[in-house]
Design a protein around this motif. Structure first.
Motif, PDB file in Angstrom:
ATOM      1  N   LEU A 174      16.050 -22.045   7.571  1.00 13.95           N
ATOM      2  CA  LEU A 174      16.910 -22.985   6.863  1.00 13.95           C
ATOM      3  C   LEU A 174      17.645 -22.229   5.752  1.00 13.95           C
ATOM      4  O   LEU A 174      17.327 -22.346   4.570  1.00 13.95           O
ATOM      5  CB  LEU A 174      16.082 -24.138   6.294  1.00 13.95           C
ATOM      6  N   ASP A 175      18.645 -21.451   6.150  1.00 17.03           N
ATOM      7  CA  ASP A 175      19.342 -20.589   5.193  1.00 17.03           C
ATOM      8  C   ASP A 175      20.079 -21.395   4.132  1.00 17.03           C
ATOM      9  O   ASP A 175      20.069 -21.041   2.947  1.00 17.03           O
ATOM     10  CB  ASP A 175      20.339 -19.685   5.932  1.00 17.03           C
ATOM     11  N   GLY A 176      20.737 -22.469   4.534  1.00 17.00           N
ATOM     12  CA  GLY A 176      21.445 -23.307   3.570  1.00 17.00           C
ATOM     13  C   GLY A 176      20.501 -23.948   2.573  1.00 17.00           C
ATOM     14  O   GLY A 176      20.795 -24.022   1.369  1.00 17.00           O
ATOM     15  N   ALA A 177      19.350 -24.396   3.055  1.00 18.46           N
ATOM     16  CA  ALA A 177      18.350 -24.976   2.155  1.00 18.46           C
ATOM     17  C   ALA A 177      17.814 -23.928   1.190  1.00 18.46           C
ATOM     18  O   ALA A 177      17.563 -24.219   0.012  1.00 18.46           O
ATOM     19  CB  ALA A 177      17.213 -25.585   2.971  1.00 18.46           C
ATOM     20  N   SER A 178      17.648 -22.694   1.669  1.00 16.33           N
ATOM     21  CA  SER A 178      17.157 -21.618   0.800  1.00 16.33           C
ATOM     22  C   SER A 178      18.147 -21.333  -0.323  1.00 16.33           C
ATOM     23  O   SER A 178      17.760 -21.150  -1.485  1.00 16.33           O
ATOM     24  CB  SER A 178      16.912 -20.346   1.627  1.00 16.33           C
ATOM     25  N   LEU A 179      19.422 -21.281   0.014  1.00 18.24           N
ATOM     26  CA  LEU A 179      20.452 -21.104  -1.015  1.00 18.24           C
ATOM     27  C   LEU A 179      20.385 -22.213  -2.062  1.00 18.24           C
ATOM     28  O   LEU A 179      20.381 -21.957  -3.273  1.00 18.24           O
ATOM     29  CB  LEU A 179      21.836 -21.108  -0.364  1.00 18.24           C
ATOM     30  N   TYR A 180      20.312 -23.435  -1.589  1.00 18.31           N
ATOM     31  CA  TYR A 180      20.312 -24.584  -2.487  1.00 18.31           C
ATOM     32  C   TYR A 180      19.066 -24.607  -3.369  1.00 18.31           C
ATOM     33  O   TYR A 180      19.145 -24.905  -4.571  1.00 18.31           O
ATOM     34  CB  TYR A 180      20.398 -25.865  -1.656  1.00 18.31           C
ATOM     35  N   LEU A 181      17.921 -24.257  -2.807  1.00 23.18           N
ATOM     36  CA  LEU A 181      16.676 -24.301  -3.567  1.00 23.18           C
ATOM     37  C   LEU A 181      16.673 -23.273  -4.691  1.00 23.18           C
ATOM     38  O   LEU A 181      16.239 -23.559  -5.813  1.00 23.18           O
ATOM     39  CB  LEU A 181      15.485 -24.065  -2.639  1.00 23.18           C
ATOM     40  N   SER A 182      17.138 -22.057  -4.399  1.00 23.27           N
ATOM     41  CA  SER A 182      17.134 -21.031  -5.444  1.00 23.27           C
ATOM     42  C   SER A 182      18.137 -21.363  -6.542  1.00 23.27           C
ATOM     43  O   SER A 182      17.826 -21.231  -7.739  1.00 23.27           O
ATOM     44  CB  SER A 182      17.448 -19.662  -4.833  1.00 23.27           C
ATOM     45  N   ILE A 183      19.338 -21.816  -6.162  1.00 21.78           N
ATOM     46  CA  ILE A 183      20.330 -22.203  -7.178  1.00 21.78           C
ATOM     47  C   ILE A 183      19.852 -23.432  -7.941  1.00 21.78           C
ATOM     48  O   ILE A 183      19.980 -23.514  -9.173  1.00 21.78           O
ATOM     49  CB  ILE A 183      21.697 -22.478  -6.514  1.00 21.78           C
ATOM     50  N   GLY A 184      19.280 -24.401  -7.228  1.00 16.16           N
ATOM     51  CA  GLY A 184      18.803 -25.613  -7.869  1.00 16.16           C
ATOM     52  C   GLY A 184      17.690 -25.357  -8.870  1.00 16.16           C
ATOM     53  O   GLY A 184      17.647 -25.977  -9.947  1.00 16.16           O
ATOM     54  N   THR A 185      16.787 -24.435  -8.560  1.00 16.79           N
ATOM     55  CA  THR A 185      15.689 -24.126  -9.478  1.00 16.79           C
ATOM     56  C   THR A 185      16.228 -23.558 -10.782  1.00 16.79           C
ATOM     57  O   THR A 185      15.809 -23.969 -11.884  1.00 16.79           O
ATOM     58  CB  THR A 185      14.721 -23.119  -8.833  1.00 16.79           C
ATOM     59  N   LEU A 186      17.155 -22.624 -10.697  1.00 19.36           N
ATOM     60  CA  LEU A 186      17.721 -22.051 -11.919  1.00 19.36           C
ATOM     61  C   LEU A 186      18.615 -23.049 -12.654  1.00 19.36           C
ATOM     62  O   LEU A 186      18.666 -23.048 -13.889  1.00 19.36           O
ATOM     63  CB  LEU A 186      18.506 -20.769 -11.595  1.00 19.36           C
ATOM     64  N   PHE A 187      19.301 -23.910 -11.916  1.00 20.34           N
ATOM     65  CA  PHE A 187      20.109 -24.949 -12.551  1.00 20.34           C
ATOM     66  C   PHE A 187      19.244 -25.863 -13.404  1.00 20.34           C
ATOM     67  O   PHE A 187      19.588 -26.195 -14.555  1.00 20.34           O
ATOM     68  CB  PHE A 187      20.846 -25.758 -11.484  1.00 20.34           C
ATOM     69  N   ILE A 188      18.106 -26.260 -12.859  1.00 16.34           N
ATOM     70  CA  ILE A 188      17.203 -27.149 -13.594  1.00 16.34           C
ATOM     71  C   ILE A 188      16.674 -26.456 -14.847  1.00 16.34           C
ATOM     72  O   ILE A 188      16.644 -27.035 -15.939  1.00 16.34           O
ATOM     73  CB  ILE A 188      16.036 -27.577 -12.683  1.00 16.34           C
ATOM     74  N   SER A 189      16.246 -25.201 -14.682  1.00 10.83           N
ATOM     75  CA  SER A 189      15.693 -24.484 -15.835  1.00 10.83           C
ATOM     76  C   SER A 189      16.749 -24.300 -16.923  1.00 10.83           C
ATOM     77  O   SER A 189      16.456 -24.438 -18.121  1.00 10.83           O
ATOM     78  CB  SER A 189      15.145 -23.125 -15.387  1.00 10.83           C
TER      79      SER A 189
END
Length: 496
Positions: free
Chosen positions: A314-329
């Motif tokens: 799930l490459d698209g999900a992986s991109l979103y998860l890593s960006i989303g984690t840093l966005f939240i922090s």
């Protein structure tokens, strides 16, 4: 005398009758308009998209089973099938890890959440619980155990792709072990069942425009277009990172197989638009499998790599998860150190696997990652509730292209790809058996009305009837009748 061009309304009508791409594109635009103008009405259209997705999911498991069994039996080499599986897993791990790293790098450079200064205590975490249904992602042990079927019928009833894959591998191996002499009727029966399933796919795909219309109307009706302005920086970053990853996929595909990703994208444009409209890669899985086989990938490679990729790649999900984690922090004012970001990658490498089919899986993965770090409040994932649905388009495109590239690459790696056929198909050249392939895919075939329209529009050249040996009155006859009439006239003097 130059030929006359059909009128614009007739060309548009013909395109809408014969082109699934045109039908889905129109449905997409209409769905956006209805969602914007009548949001209350749009929310009631949810069953249109859900019904289509349910119909597609009904045939995915038996289709995967048939394709894998036939692929193993025809390949005649169980070891080769094992090598394909191992190479696919290697490719999946490399691709998804690269996607995670690209996401982290992009989020560190752009800082999409900086300056928001959000107080986590003010966030409503109950919405996240509603989104995830109070569930959780399975542990590694649970994931492995759950992949093993408890009953033959249960795997199909629960629509568990990994369980179906395991059953298909066992049945294929048994057919190879027994040989065609002991069970001569089993393989032909499975092949016939496969053709029936593809015919059903063609029937169901005719409903695709209705599904896209309903799904897009619901999306715009629920969230509106204002959310795009609020999260513009995050949305642009995610889509830019996805574009970079897809460009790298194109380079990898060209280097490994010599094929063009852009030509392949044009080849599956109907499926891609449908996946975008319904926000689901599962809705196009049967047609994509058929098109990959048509493009020269061997049955066993397609049947194993593509369905497995739906869980492991799930490459698209992986991109979103890593960006989303840093966005939240960044939004809550937490600066993650390099060591913590490495931990993010390691955790997401595990939590991103097996997300398919789990409600709110992205939020579950983000919550698990936040909890493992201990520095980010788990409830902060609620910040992404408003934008998550808009990210579906990015995830769908990236996931689908990533898995299709994996099929081509692994097939080439294993010698299971007909390069010449693939190039011809992607270039739009006709190949042997293409008409049968298009019919099984459910592609549009011109109606009889199209032929009559062309007959009305086509000019009659002076002297054409005399040259053809036919009378002007034969213009309305079917094509097959004209040569017969000409032959009768030419043979008349010999009869005398």
């Amino acid at each position: 005398m130059p030929q006359s061009v059909p009128s614009l309304p007739r060309r548009v009508a013909r395109m809408l009758r014969t082109s699934l791409f045109a039908q889905v594109a129109c449905a997409l635009v209409l769905g956006i308009l209805v969602g914007k103008l009548w949001p209350d009405v749009a929310t009631d259209l949810q069953p249109l998209g859900d019904g289509f997705t349910r119909l597609i999911k009904t045939i995915i498991s038996p289709l995967v089973f048939c394709v894998v069994v036939v692929g193993i039996a025809k390949a005649g080499d169980l070891k080769a099938f094992g090598r394909i599986g191992l190479k696919a897993l290697i490719w999946f791990e490399v691709a998804s890890t690269l996607a995670l790293l690209i996401g982290l790098l992009a989020a560190n450079i752009v800082q999409p959440g900086s300056g928001m200064n959000v107080d986590p205590a003010t966030l409503d975490t109950s919405a996240v619980d509603a989104k995830t249904g109070g569930g959780s992602l399975p542990s590694t042990t649970e994931f492995v155990v759950n992949a093993l079927p408890t009953s033959f019928i249960g795997a199909f009833a629960e629509n568990s792709l990994l369980q179906v894959l395991i059953l298909a591998c066992l049945v294929g191996a048994a057919l190879l072990h027994l040989g065609h002499t002991k069970v001569p009727q089993v393989l032909p029966a499975i092949e016939q069942a496969q053709e029936i399933i593809f015919a059903i796919v063609g029937f169901v795909m005719r409903l695709a425009p209705i599904a896209v219309f309903g799904a897009m109307a619901v999306l715009i009706g629920q969230y509106g277009l204002g959310v795009i302005e609020t999260y513009a920086k995050l949305i642009i970053l995610c889509y830019a990172a996805a574009a970079l990853f897809i460009a790298l996929l194109a380079v990898a595909l060209k280097a490994v197989t010599g094929l063009s990703l852009w030509k392949f994208l044009r080849y599956i444009r109907e499926e891609m638009l449908l996946a975008l409209g319904t926000a689901s890669t599962e809705s196009v899985m049967p047609r994509v499998m058929q098109k990959l086989r048509k493009a020269g990938a061997r049955d066993d490679a397609v049947g194993l790599v593509l369905p497995t990729g739906y869980s492991f790649n799930l490459d698209g999900a992986s991109l979103y998860l890593s960006i989303g984690t840093l966005f939240i922090s960044q939004a809550v004012g937490v600066d993650l150190s390099l060591g913590q970001q490495i931990t993010v990658v390691l955790v997401l490498m595990l939590t991103s696997k097996g997300m398919a089919g789990i409600p709110g899986s992205a939020f579950l993965a983000l919550s698990a990652t936040a909890s493992s770090l201990g520095a980010i409040p788990a409830g902060a994932v609620a910040l992404l509730l408003g934008v998550d649905r808009i990210m579906d388009s990015m995830r769908v495109v990236t996931n689908l292209l990533g898995n299709c590239v994996a099929v081509f690459a692994v097939s080439r790696w294993e010698g299971a790809l007909d390069i010449e056929r693939a190039k011809k198909v992607l270039n739009g050249e006709r190949t042997s058996g293409q008409e049968e392939d298009e019919e099984s895919l459910g592609l549009g075939v011109p109606d009889a009305s199209d032929a009559s329209d062309e007959a009305k529009e086509a000019p009659v050249r002076p002297g054409a009837h005399a040259a053809a040996g036919t009378a002007p009155s034969s213009q309305g006859l079917p094509d097959s009748a004209v040569p017969a009439q000409s032959a009768a006239k030419e043979s008349a003097p010999e009869a005398h």
